[in-house]
Design a protein around this motif. Sequence first.
Motif, PDB file in Angstrom:
ATOM      1  N   ASP A  58      11.009  -4.488   4.208  1.00 44.80           N
ATOM      2  CA  ASP A  58      11.502  -5.215   3.035  1.00 44.80           C
ATOM      3  C   ASP A  58      11.215  -4.443   1.746  1.00 44.80           C
ATOM      4  O   ASP A  58      10.809  -5.007   0.738  1.00 44.80           O
ATOM      5  N   GLY A  59      11.410  -3.123   1.821  1.00 44.56           N
ATOM      6  CA  GLY A  59      11.216  -2.260   0.667  1.00 44.56           C
ATOM      7  C   GLY A  59       9.797  -1.782   0.448  1.00 44.56           C
ATOM      8  O   GLY A  59       9.541  -1.005  -0.464  1.00 44.56           O
ATOM      9  N   VAL A  60       8.843  -2.229   1.256  1.00 43.84           N
ATOM     10  CA  VAL A  60       7.448  -1.815   1.122  1.00 43.84           C
ATOM     11  C   VAL A  60       7.186  -0.653   2.077  1.00 43.84           C
ATOM     12  O   VAL A  60       7.330  -0.800   3.292  1.00 43.84           O
ATOM     13  N   PRO A  61       6.805   0.532   1.543  1.00 46.40           N
ATOM     14  CA  PRO A  61       6.526   1.673   2.424  1.00 46.40           C
ATOM     15  C   PRO A  61       5.226   1.488   3.187  1.00 46.40           C
ATOM     16  O   PRO A  61       4.240   0.979   2.655  1.00 46.40           O
ATOM     17  N   ARG A  62       5.270   1.912   4.452  1.00 50.13           N
ATOM     18  CA  ARG A  62       4.086   1.781   5.317  1.00 50.13           C
ATOM     19  C   ARG A  62       3.946   3.048   6.168  1.00 50.13           C
ATOM     20  O   ARG A  62       4.863   3.442   6.874  1.00 50.13           O
ATOM     21  N   TRP A  63       2.767   3.658   6.051  1.00 53.25           N
ATOM     22  CA  TRP A  63       2.432   4.826   6.860  1.00 53.25           C
ATOM     23  C   TRP A  63       1.409   4.393   7.898  1.00 53.25           C
ATOM     24  O   TRP A  63       0.468   3.668   7.587  1.00 53.25           O
ATOM     25  N   ARG A  64       1.568   4.872   9.137  1.00 54.69           N
ATOM     26  CA  ARG A  64       0.576   4.598  10.183  1.00 54.69           C
ATOM     27  C   ARG A  64       0.017   5.930  10.673  1.00 54.69           C
ATOM     28  O   ARG A  64       0.770   6.875  10.889  1.00 54.69           O
ATOM     29  N   TYR A  65      -1.295   5.943  10.848  1.00 51.38           N
ATOM     30  CA  TYR A  65      -2.000   7.134  11.297  1.00 51.38           C
ATOM     31  C   TYR A  65      -2.704   6.805  12.604  1.00 51.38           C
ATOM     32  O   TYR A  65      -3.384   5.781  12.705  1.00 51.38           O
TER      33      TYR A  65
END
Length: 191
Positions: A58-65
Amino acid sequence: LLMVPTAPAGSARMLGLAALHTVVIVDGERIHLATHEWSDGTIAPRGHERIATFDLDDGVPRWRYDLGDVRIEVEVAMAHGSTTVGVVHRLLAGQATLEITPLCTWRDQHGARSADGPIPGVDVTATGFVVESAYRVDAAGFEPGGSWYRGEYHREEAARGLGAAEDLWAPGVFRCDIAAGEVFELTASAD
């Protein structure tokens, strides 16, 4: 991360919080999630190589490590109608210590700051600090310090024919222990 309008309709802006240098400590090993390009052409650390996935929700950037036994996600969101940004670190698995170093400045959007000039004015608060009486950075576990990150390189500024190298001030570090299911929230705001 935090650009502050200083004129009507945002025609002039000041850069405040330029970046966060995030380190995850797992069993004594320091794992850098940050990536910096330096004016001499080197890229270090290389946190971008540790990104497992990236998406927009919903337009919110999310990075997963994926760091072995530890998995962490980072989200960045702006508050609508406000000069505020929030960064959430969520531990999905394992346990770790987070060290988050804010890299700060207070300069025109197309300018640059040099360590040869004055150190930005920083006032420590109960929940973080205020830079140049212009914006605040808040989270738990702030430990005041102070050092320059010299020679940060901004590729897009170079492409525009503007000054591309600058020095950023790190006024201290936010440090906390975190376990699976817990979050660490940091906000920066000029409001």
